[in-house]
Design an enzyme around this catalytic site. Structure first.
Site, PDB file in Angstrom:
ATOM      1  N   CYS A  44       0.832  -1.208   0.000  1.00  0.00           N
ATOM      2  CA  CYS A  44       0.000   0.000   0.000  1.00  0.00           C
ATOM      3  C   CYS A  44       0.860   1.248   0.000  1.00  0.00           C
ATOM      4  O   CYS A  44       2.087   1.174  -0.015  1.00  0.00           O
ATOM      5  CB  CYS A  44      -0.886  -0.005   1.234  1.00  0.00           C
ATOM      6  SG  CYS A  44       0.084  -0.049   2.750  1.00  0.00           S
ATOM      7  N   CYS A  47       3.449   1.481   2.695  1.00  0.00           N
ATOM      8  CA  CYS A  47       4.663   0.691   2.447  1.00  0.00           C
ATOM      9  C   CYS A  47       5.644   1.516   1.600  1.00  0.00           C
ATOM     10  O   CYS A  47       6.844   1.544   1.874  1.00  0.00           O
ATOM     11  CB  CYS A  47       4.340  -0.599   1.698  1.00  0.00           C
ATOM     12  SG  CYS A  47       3.291  -1.738   2.604  1.00  0.00           S
ATOM     13  N   ASP A 443      -9.988 -28.336  -4.395  1.00  0.00           N
ATOM     14  CA  ASP A 443      -9.128 -28.857  -3.343  1.00  0.00           C
ATOM     15  C   ASP A 443      -9.926 -28.674  -2.057  1.00  0.00           C
ATOM     16  O   ASP A 443     -10.847 -27.864  -2.016  1.00  0.00           O
ATOM     17  CB  ASP A 443      -7.836 -28.041  -3.331  1.00  0.00           C
ATOM     18  CG  ASP A 443      -7.025 -28.298  -2.093  1.00  0.00           C
ATOM     19  OD1 ASP A 443      -6.766 -29.479  -1.806  1.00  0.00           O
ATOM     20  OD2 ASP A 443      -6.665 -27.336  -1.406  1.00  0.00           O
ATOM     21  N   ASP A 623      -5.441 -24.184  -3.488  1.00  0.00           N
ATOM     22  CA  ASP A 623      -4.605 -23.168  -2.853  1.00  0.00           C
ATOM     23  C   ASP A 623      -3.218 -23.644  -2.469  1.00  0.00           C
ATOM     24  O   ASP A 623      -2.306 -22.842  -2.372  1.00  0.00           O
ATOM     25  CB  ASP A 623      -5.290 -22.633  -1.600  1.00  0.00           C
ATOM     26  CG  ASP A 623      -5.210 -23.640  -0.465  1.00  0.00           C
ATOM     27  OD1 ASP A 623      -5.476 -24.824  -0.730  1.00  0.00           O
ATOM     28  OD2 ASP A 623      -4.868 -23.252   0.651  1.00  0.00           O
ATOM     29  N   ASP A 627      -1.133 -28.081  -4.934  1.00  0.00           N
ATOM     30  CA  ASP A 627      -2.136 -27.889  -5.980  1.00  0.00           C
ATOM     31  C   ASP A 627      -1.562 -27.197  -7.208  1.00  0.00           C
ATOM     32  O   ASP A 627      -2.215 -27.154  -8.245  1.00  0.00           O
ATOM     33  CB  ASP A 627      -3.306 -27.048  -5.452  1.00  0.00           C
ATOM     34  CG  ASP A 627      -4.091 -27.785  -4.394  1.00  0.00           C
ATOM     35  OD1 ASP A 627      -4.296 -29.002  -4.576  1.00  0.00           O
ATOM     36  OD2 ASP A 627      -4.468 -27.164  -3.402  1.00  0.00           O
TER      37      ASP A 627
END
Lengths: 732, 46
Positions: A44, A47, A443, A623, A627
């Site tokens: 952001c 940062c 998943d 995720d 996967d």
């Protein structure tokens, strides 16, 4: 600023030997150099300000790029040490990693396209200005003068701006194929050549305006297409973070950093708490806890005893430990996953995009039409000059302006719409694949389910509130569950001071003057209190550790999504690496009959490959690190926001919200976009049906050509913008 | 019509000026971080 790394967070030891890796990544420039660091945790505006302000004293030229999540350091003084800047970043709580070369971060092709658009746009405006005067009736010397001016502007502009088409056409011809760029290049070259001849001769019509306007519109389509792809490519650097570049090899004179590629099987390496295991290895002695969440999706750390195997990519919760290397780097778990994924992506990239398929039909037809027109006029006895002019008019007017814009304009609009719905998509081809899916594979852990507290009532409200105060500083799924439980219990917010993250272990802070800790393992001030096996625990200084039991519950929107998919006639399957009982209970709760448990990453890939061979086009939603290959192997794939980096890289689409409702929104937008793409292709076809006869009969004056081309391009662009509006809600 | 002798070069010159300015802005990477540029206005100047 909860989204930012905590300014007081501790030094992370993941790249203990970063200076070596950094030195290799520096691009020398004059007396100084340039270094691009990938900093995945830039989020952001705060940062940007934090980083640039902190780096200002040592490196005033430091510049944060939020889109690519990089920090670029440039310096002139030969004495400057970039590792100072890296230390500053780490002390701020960020995790900088060097990027291989500066070319990784500069989008050269995009910049070239943008310059070409600017040049051709400038030339098109000016040539059009002159052409309008000619059409309005300028004649004699004025007309000749205007033709010369047009040539002066258009020819250099074409030579510069149309290069992307010439290059692509030449490449295609060299392989003995016809792509869309061949008729485009031919039309531009012939139109420019014929117009130049007409200008020198001082008689006849010129097509400079058509040639340059054509180039401009087509370049805009190319640029839009490129920008949607580029947005996604920026995330590719993440994969490197899974593999530390160095291992600490234990020798006779202590430990020394060795590049992972050079570590031989059998070598003894040392790993500290919070570091990732660089190579597949076996624990040499004692007992250790490893967080394998990225590899297996399992949220509880795994306890390994002496002789137990640990896969590369696991995060050490406790430490330091000594490990014996089992396999060379190229054969490590992470490397094999990456190879599996690369192979799967290779297969997927063979998907023929709609625009390309349309082009493969269109290009030969255009050539035949132009050739037929030329021959027809010759046979009819109008002479080579008139025949050539008419053939050029056919080429120019059939040139796929509308076709070139029809697809990319819709994709840009659809990506923008998805982005506003909290979905980031990779490219237009992903949108096309998403539209074609006919079954959905999920998943389980981390995708259909998220962690939640087993029994929040068993925890004293004061402890739960304190744990939530720490958990608010973390985005880990378990932390979110604790915050949710505290909020559900209606507890007043407690503020924790001096919160810092202990990498791989948890969070610590100070509440009411006493130190508190939440996580697995233990803080430095209470290491003895750490529970065996690295289970989740809340610690208050001077009090007994309080274990927090975590179970899993369905993710928000999961039941609704599965019900809607089934109502739509899309079969739903669950593929999980978890135990059969755990998968069965989730499948029962969702009403999913088809589920498979205890699958390895290659097992998931095999399942998806088999489905695809059977003619199905599965959408994979997953995720975990395990996967990644499956996401790449599916016809299309979506990863939730809290997915592992590898999965986010492999997926076509990343959801940024916590709910699974995004999957439905993505499908709806993909189908809406497809409908408009087909409409646009239809508009382009109708346009050609009207314009081609006019051109073949020799009635297409430069004015008619310019109007027809511009209006069809504008119509398809306006039609594409409809995707942005609500008119595509719901799957049709 | 002789006014065209001045007007056309002037029009081209002005357009060219805009073109040069745009190419300069592309070259100096001003479009490489559109998202960051949008957020930076939220930061107070030092």
């Amino acid at each position: 600023m909860s989204c930012c790394a905590d300014p007081r967070a501790g030094f992370s030891g993941q790249f203990g030997t970063l200076p070596d890796a950094i030195r290799a990544a520096i691009t020398p420039e004059g007396t100084g150099g340039r270094l691009v660091l990938h900093v995945p945790d830039i989020h952001c505006a705060a940062c940007i300000a934090n980083i640039e302000r902190a780096l200002a004293p040592c490196c005033p030229d430091a510049r944060v790029n939020l889109t690519r999540k990089t920090v670029t350091l440039g310096w002139d003084a030969p004495t400057f040490d970039p590792s100072d800047a890296v230390t500053i970043l780490r002390n701020l709580g960020y995790t900088p990693q060097p990027l291989a070369t500066a070319s990784d971060v500069r989008d050269r092709h995009g910049a070239e396209l943008m310059r070409a658009v600017a040049v051709s746009g400038f030339a098109a405006m000016n040539v059009m200005l002159l052409s309008v005067s000619v059409w309005s009736g300028a004649d004699g010397t004025t007309r000749e003068l205007f033709h010369w001016f047009s040539a002066l502007i258009a020819l250099p502009a074409l030579a510069y701006a149309a290069r992307p088409f010439f290059r692509s056409a030449a490449g295609s011809l060299a392989h003995g194929r016809l792509n869309m760029d061949v008729p485009i290049s031919l039309a531009i070259l012939l139109a420019a050549g014929q117009s130049l001849v007409a200008t020198v001769a001082g008689e006849g019509v010129t097509y400079f305006d058509a040639a340059i306007t054509l180039t401009f519109f087509l370049l805009v389509g190319r640029l839009l297409d490129h920008l949607t792809r580029e947005k996604a490519r920026a995330s590719v650097g993440r994969l490197a973070a899974m593999r530390p570049p160095f291992a600490h090899v234990v020798g006779t004179a202590g430990t020394a950093p060795v590049a992972v590629e050079d570590v031989r099987p059998g070598a003894l390496i040392e790993i500290a708490a919070g570091e990732r295991v660089p190579l597949d290895a076996r624990l040499a002695a004692g007992e250790a806890a490893f967080d394998t969440a990225l590899a297996t999706g399992e949220s509880h750390p795994e306890t390994v005893t002496a002789g137990g195997e640990i896969m590369a990519g696991a995060l050490a919760v406790t430490g330091p430990h000594r490990l014996t290397v089992l396999r060379p780097s190229a054969d490590s778990y992470v490397s094999r996953l990456a190879a599996l994924q690369a192979a799967a992506e290779n297969v997927r990239s063979r998907h023929a995009r709609i625009a390309d398929r349309a082009a493969s039909v269109y290009a030969p037809v255009v050539h035949l039409l132009a050739l037929g027109t030329f021959l027809g006029w010759m046979v009819a006895g109008f002479g080579a000059g008139a025949a050539l002019t008419t053939a050029i008019a056919v080429l120019v007017i059939t040139c796929p302006c509308a076709l070139g814009l029809a697809v990319p304009a819709v994709h840009v609009a659809a990506c923008e719409r998805l982005f506003r719905q909290g979905l980031a998509i990779k490219d237009g081809a992903a949108l096309e694949r998403l539209e074609r899916i006919d079954e959905v594979v999920f998943d389980k852990t981390g995708t259909l389910t998220v962690p939640s507290l087993t029994d929040p009532a068993a925890i004293a409200p004061a402890d739960l509130a304190a744990a939530a105060a720490l958990a608010r500083h973390s985005t880990h799924p378990v932390s979110r569950a604790i915050v949710a439980a505290a909020e559900a219990a209606g507890l007043a917010r407690v503020i924790a001071a001096d919160v810092r993250e202990l990498r791989g272990r948890g969070m610590e802070g100070v509440i009411d003057g006493r130190r508190v800790f939440l996580g697995q393992g233990g803080p430095d001030w209470a290491e003895d209190a750490a529970p065996a096996g690295g289970r989740l625990v809340f610690l208050r200084e001077g009090a007994a550790p309080l274990p927090i039991a975590v179970t899993e519950e369905l993710r928000a929107g999961a039941a609704d999504l599965v019900a809607r998919l089934k109502a739509r006639g899309l079969p739903v399957t669950i593929l999980s690496g978890d135990r059969a009982e755990a998968v069965a209970s989730v499948a029962a709760a969702l009403g999913v009959a088809d589920w498979h448990a205890r699958l390895s990453p290659s097992g998931k890939v095999a399942h998806l490959a088999a489905r695809q061979r059977a003619g199905a086009r599965p959408l994979m939603v997953g995720d975990g690190l395990n996967d990644g290959p499956a996401l790449a192997a599916a016809a299309a794939s979506i990863a939730p926001a809290d997915a592992s980096d590898l999965s986010q890289t492999a997926a076509d689409l990343v959801m940024t919200g916590p709910s699974l409702a995004g999957v439905w929104a993505a499908l709806a937008t993909a189908r809406g976009a497809h409908r408009i793409v087909m409409q646009n292709l239809g508009i382009a076809a109708v346009y050609n049906c009207i314009a081609v006869p006019i051109a073949v009969l020799g009635l297409a004056s430069p004015l008619v050509a310019a109007i027809a081309m511009s209006s069809s391009s504008i119509v398809v662009t306006l039609n594409a913008l409809r995707v942005m509006r609500g008119s595509t809600s719901g799957i049709a | 019509m002789s006014v065209l002798v001045y007007l056309i070069p002037v029009a081209l010159g002005l357009g060219g000026l805009g073109l040069v300015a745009f190419i300069w802005s592309v070259r100096s990477d001003q479009y490489s971080d559109m998202e960051g540029a949008a957020r930076r206005i939220l930061n107070d100047p030092d």
